[in-house]
Design a protein around this motif. Structure first.
Motif, short mmCIF file in Angstrom:
data_model
loop_
_atom_site.label_atom_id
_atom_site.label_comp_id
_atom_site.label_asym_id
_atom_site.label_seq_id
_atom_site.Cartn_x
_atom_site.Cartn_y
_atom_site.Cartn_z
N UNK A 123 -4.02 -6.64 2.59
CA UNK A 123 -4.44 -5.47 1.82
C UNK A 123 -5.04 -5.94 0.50
N UNK A 124 -5.72 -5.07 -0.23
CA UNK A 124 -6.32 -5.50 -1.50
C UNK A 124 -5.26 -5.95 -2.51
N UNK A 125 -5.51 -7.07 -3.16
CA UNK A 125 -4.56 -7.56 -4.18
C UNK A 125 -4.71 -6.78 -5.48
N UNK A 126 -3.61 -6.63 -6.18
CA UNK A 126 -3.63 -5.94 -7.47
C UNK A 126 -3.74 -6.93 -8.63
N UNK A 127 -3.02 -8.03 -8.53
CA UNK A 127 -3.02 -9.03 -9.59
C UNK A 127 -2.52 -10.34 -9.02
N UNK A 128 -2.59 -11.40 -9.81
CA UNK A 128 -2.12 -12.71 -9.37
C UNK A 128 -1.60 -13.50 -10.56
N UNK A 129 -0.80 -14.50 -10.26
CA UNK A 129 -0.29 -15.43 -11.26
C UNK A 129 -0.10 -16.78 -10.58
N UNK A 130 -0.11 -17.82 -11.37
CA UNK A 130 0.11 -19.17 -10.86
C UNK A 130 1.40 -19.74 -11.40
N UNK A 131 2.01 -20.62 -10.62
CA UNK A 131 3.17 -21.36 -11.12
C UNK A 131 2.69 -22.28 -12.24
N UNK A 132 3.59 -22.72 -13.11
CA UNK A 132 3.17 -23.59 -14.23
C UNK A 132 2.43 -24.86 -13.81
N UNK A 133 2.74 -25.38 -12.61
CA UNK A 133 2.04 -26.58 -12.15
C UNK A 133 0.77 -26.26 -11.36
#
Length: 159
Positions: A123-133
């Motif tokens: 489904x369409x993504x709303x937001x994203x984040x990455x792990x610190x590495x």
């Protein structure tokens, strides 16, 4: 960070405006040299880790505009051929991940502005984040969060 300024944008369908605050002062409207470079429907902003580039996801333009953070002059665009809703940068600033309403996240090389990989989503993504590495991508969906290894993204498919 550019000059210790805070940059913000209103998230709406109106023509985009950027706001800057220097050292805690009141917000002022700042306009790029090419006022249309931001389009309308700004969904997200991301500042590169070194503070040199500002990434602006605009649904009306259909791509992420890359600006020099100090001068607001355009440097390029991350064009996945869709409608970007969010952008997140790797800790080293060499990779950008762009969420798209078409139900995917595209990976871009920030030096060349070329798409380097794609993650298809249910489904369409709303937001994203990455792990610190930078090795794990967390994608917010309407019904949960998907966690994906960034090294396992499929190569970019032609449009």
């Amino acid at each position: 960070r550019a000059g210790q300024a805070v940059l913000a944008a209103e998230r709406s369908d109106a023509p985009a405006a950027l706001f800057r605050s220097q050292g805690g002062s009141a917000l002022e409207v700042v306009t790029p040299a090419d006022g249309g470079i931001l389009g309308s429907g700004v969904q997200d902003l991301a500042l590169s880790p070194d503070g040199q580039r500002l990434y602006v996801a605009s649904t009306s333009l259909g791509y992420v505009t890359v600006l020099d953070a100090a001068t607001l002059r355009p440097l390029g665009q991350l064009d996945g051929g869709g409608s970007p809703t969010a952008v997140v940068l790797s800790p080293d600033g060499q990779t950008a991940y762009v969420c798209d309403r078409k139900g995917r996240v595209d990976r871009f090389d920030t030096a060349t502005f070329l798409r380097a990989g794609t993650l298809a989503l249910p489904e369409p993504p709303l937001h994203a984040a990455l792990s610190p590495d930078g090795k794990r991508l967390f994608v917010q969906l309407a019904r949960g969060v998907l966690i994906h290894d960034t090294d396992a993204m499929s190569p970019a498919a032609p449009e």
